[in-house]
Design a protein around this motif. Structure first.
Motif, PDB file in Angstrom:
ATOM      1  N   ASP A  72       3.733  68.053  66.018  1.00 40.86           N
ATOM      2  CA  ASP A  72       2.511  67.295  66.281  1.00 40.86           C
ATOM      3  C   ASP A  72       1.470  68.159  66.976  1.00 40.86           C
ATOM      4  N   ALA A  73       1.945  69.175  67.702  1.00 37.55           N
ATOM      5  CA  ALA A  73       1.040  70.019  68.476  1.00 37.55           C
ATOM      6  C   ALA A  73       1.683  71.378  68.720  1.00 37.55           C
ATOM      7  N   VAL A  74       0.837  72.343  69.070  1.00 36.34           N
ATOM      8  CA  VAL A  74       1.287  73.679  69.469  1.00 36.34           C
ATOM      9  C   VAL A  74       0.988  73.845  70.949  1.00 36.34           C
ATOM     10  N   VAL A  75       1.994  74.261  71.729  1.00 33.59           N
ATOM     11  CA  VAL A  75       1.828  74.507  73.158  1.00 33.59           C
ATOM     12  C   VAL A  75       2.103  75.982  73.418  1.00 33.59           C
ATOM     13  N   VAL A  76       1.156  76.649  74.069  1.00 36.81           N
ATOM     14  CA  VAL A  76       1.297  78.071  74.357  1.00 36.81           C
ATOM     15  C   VAL A  76       1.313  78.282  75.864  1.00 36.81           C
ATOM     16  N   GLY A  77       2.338  79.002  76.326  1.00 30.45           N
ATOM     17  CA  GLY A  77       2.458  79.335  77.746  1.00 30.45           C
ATOM     18  C   GLY A  77       2.556  80.828  77.935  1.00 30.45           C
ATOM     19  N   PHE A  78       3.035  81.244  79.106  1.00 30.34           N
ATOM     20  CA  PHE A  78       3.249  82.654  79.409  1.00 30.34           C
ATOM     21  C   PHE A  78       4.619  83.021  78.855  1.00 30.34           C
ATOM     22  N   CYS A 126       3.123  84.174  64.769  1.00 32.90           N
ATOM     23  CA  CYS A 126       2.567  83.898  63.441  1.00 32.90           C
ATOM     24  C   CYS A 126       2.748  82.420  63.077  1.00 32.90           C
ATOM     25  N   ARG A 127       3.890  81.847  63.418  1.00 34.52           N
ATOM     26  CA  ARG A 127       4.127  80.429  63.116  1.00 34.52           C
ATOM     27  C   ARG A 127       3.167  79.551  63.912  1.00 34.52           C
ATOM     28  N   ALA A 128       2.945  79.887  65.181  1.00 30.58           N
ATOM     29  CA  ALA A 128       1.974  79.136  65.982  1.00 30.58           C
ATOM     30  C   ALA A 128       0.601  79.206  65.341  1.00 30.58           C
ATOM     31  N   ALA A 129       0.200  80.403  64.885  1.00 31.77           N
ATOM     32  CA  ALA A 129      -1.102  80.566  64.233  1.00 31.77           C
ATOM     33  C   ALA A 129      -1.184  79.705  62.971  1.00 31.77           C
ATOM     34  N   TYR A 130      -0.079  79.639  62.234  1.00 33.57           N
ATOM     35  CA  TYR A 130      -0.066  78.832  61.008  1.00 33.57           C
ATOM     36  C   TYR A 130      -0.345  77.365  61.316  1.00 33.57           C
ATOM     37  N   TRP A 131       0.352  76.817  62.326  1.00 30.53           N
ATOM     38  CA  TRP A 131       0.160  75.399  62.639  1.00 30.53           C
ATOM     39  C   TRP A 131      -1.219  75.140  63.239  1.00 30.53           C
ATOM     40  N   ILE A 132      -1.725  76.084  64.002  1.00 25.37           N
ATOM     41  CA  ILE A 132      -3.086  75.932  64.528  1.00 25.37           C
ATOM     42  C   ILE A 132      -4.084  75.928  63.378  1.00 25.37           C
ATOM     43  N   LYS A 133      -3.863  76.797  62.419  1.00 27.74           N
ATOM     44  CA  LYS A 133      -4.729  76.872  61.237  1.00 27.74           C
ATOM     45  C   LYS A 133      -4.682  75.572  60.442  1.00 27.74           C
ATOM     46  N   GLN A 134      -3.546  74.871  60.501  1.00 27.61           N
ATOM     47  CA  GLN A 134      -3.411  73.588  59.808  1.00 27.61           C
ATOM     48  C   GLN A 134      -4.065  72.439  60.580  1.00 27.61           C
ATOM     49  N   GLY A 135      -4.636  72.720  61.729  1.00 28.41           N
ATOM     50  CA  GLY A 135      -5.359  71.711  62.491  1.00 28.41           C
ATOM     51  C   GLY A 135      -4.537  70.991  63.545  1.00 28.41           C
ATOM     52  N   LYS A 136      -3.340  71.502  63.862  1.00 32.63           N
ATOM     53  CA  LYS A 136      -2.533  70.850  64.891  1.00 32.63           C
ATOM     54  C   LYS A 136      -3.199  71.003  66.264  1.00 32.63           C
ATOM     55  N   TYR A 137      -3.021  69.997  67.110  1.00 37.21           N
ATOM     56  CA  TYR A 137      -3.559  70.049  68.463  1.00 37.21           C
ATOM     57  C   TYR A 137      -3.013  71.286  69.152  1.00 37.21           C
ATOM     58  N   PHE A 138      -3.885  72.027  69.830  1.00 29.79           N
ATOM     59  CA  PHE A 138      -3.562  73.326  70.402  1.00 29.79           C
ATOM     60  C   PHE A 138      -3.812  73.251  71.906  1.00 29.79           C
ATOM     61  N   LEU A 145      -4.508  84.330  69.134  1.00 33.00           N
ATOM     62  CA  LEU A 145      -4.420  83.210  68.190  1.00 33.00           C
ATOM     63  C   LEU A 145      -5.796  82.757  67.735  1.00 33.00           C
ATOM     64  N   LYS A 146      -6.764  82.787  68.639  1.00 28.91           N
ATOM     65  CA  LYS A 146      -8.135  82.404  68.269  1.00 28.91           C
ATOM     66  C   LYS A 146      -8.714  83.394  67.267  1.00 28.91           C
ATOM     67  N   GLU A 147      -8.474  84.685  67.485  1.00 31.85           N
ATOM     68  CA  GLU A 147      -8.958  85.694  66.545  1.00 31.85           C
ATOM     69  C   GLU A 147      -8.333  85.508  65.165  1.00 31.85           C
ATOM     70  N   GLY A 192      -9.828  78.159  69.252  1.00 32.01           N
ATOM     71  CA  GLY A 192      -9.268  78.290  70.577  1.00 32.01           C
ATOM     72  C   GLY A 192      -8.534  77.020  70.949  1.00 32.01           C
ATOM     73  N   PRO A 193      -7.909  76.981  72.119  1.00 28.35           N
ATOM     74  CA  PRO A 193      -7.178  75.781  72.540  1.00 28.35           C
ATOM     75  C   PRO A 193      -8.081  74.554  72.622  1.00 28.35           C
TER      76      PRO A 193
END
Length: 288
Positions: free
Chosen positions: A133-139, A149-161, A188-190, A195-196
């Protein structure tokens, strides 16, 4: 430097009103792995005065239990409700603002991911079939390229970031650069053009609001104490809390003097803050 309590009646009143202190960690209570000599006496003074305290950190690489063990190792015995991290802020944001987002793809350490699971979230696998449902990025100190790359894919698909915090690097006294959450999100933004959607952690006031809610406090009853103007002090101002800058970490006295708006109080360290609190309470007792 901010006026002394005995020459600033408004400052005295604001110090008297404090019922809780939120403490940044590195640069405020310790430096690297070394506890400042005045930290334990300061905490003891707060307890004597009946003032609560919470340790606050943006670093999402460690879980609450990890941090409690770390604090105990350097001499501070703390309970779970005395610690608030950007991971906890992220969990509360999802629970309160986006309760339908339960399936998460998380770029984070094993400790962070386990904390998300314990909070009731389901973590998706690194496959195109296991849709989150969403991508969560931490440290993520063990960052794996394919997962990035998988996170970038889901972000590209419009998942909440969502990013746990904005820090681009993590402070260290070692000969390296610790690439932190903000820098991972920049990559990931590049890659995706996005961006988030939400960035938690300091200076977002959600960190302070979580503490206010936990202890049923009003903003004026809470002091945010830290060594950074652009995170600790900025967050205090945005949340309406009392902002205290200590000069034991990143910010110099010269930088603090030039900053506008100024912190509510600038002190050399926690020992001076303790003196200010003690003096404000002493004057209150004399007036009764």
């Amino acid at each position: 430097m901010t006026a002394k309590p005995d020459s600033d009646p408004d400052l005295v009143l604001r110090l008297r009103a404090l019922q809780h202190v939120a403490l940044d960690m590195d640069g405020t209570i310790y430096s690297g792995g070394t506890l400042f000599p005045f930290t334990i006496p300061f905490l003891q003074l707060l307890e004597e005065m009946g003032i609560g305290y919470t340790f606050l950190t943006n670093n999402s690489s460690r879980s609450t239990s990890d941090y409690l063990a770390h604090l105990e190792k350097i001499g501070i015995k703390a309970s779970q409700d005395q610690l608030y991290t950007s991971t906890q802020a992220t969990i509360e944001h999802l629970e309160q603002e986006l309760p339908d987002l339960k399936r998460l793809f998380v770029l984070g350490t094993a400790s962070m991911r386990q904390e998300m699971v314990e909070a009731g979230f389901m973590l998706t696998e690194d496959t195109a079939e296991d849709e989150p449902d969403a991508v969560v990025v931490g440290f993520d100190t063990g960052l794996v390229y394919r997962r990035l790359c998988r996170a970038a894919y889901w972000i590209k698909q419009g998942k909440y970031f969502i990013a746990t915090h904005p820090d681009r690097i993590c402070p260290t006294d070692q000969p390296t650069v610790l690439v932190d959450c903000g820098a991972i999100c920049a990559a990931l933004k590049e890659a995706t053009g996005r961006g988030p959607d939400m960035t938690l952690g300091k200076p977002d006031p959600c960190m302070i609001r979580g503490i206010l809610h936990r202890h049923a406090l009003r903003p004026g009853q809470l002091a945010m104490v830290g060594d950074r103007l652009y995170t600790d002090v900025a967050m205090a101002r945005r949340a309406g809390a009392f902002g205290v800058l200590v000069l034991t970490g990143e910010t110099t006295a010269e930088q603090a003097a030039k900053h506008s708006p100024a912190p509510d109080l600038i002190v050399s360290g926690l020992d001076e803050l303790g003196e200010r609190l003690r003096e404000a309470r002493r004057r209150m007792a004399l007036e009764v």
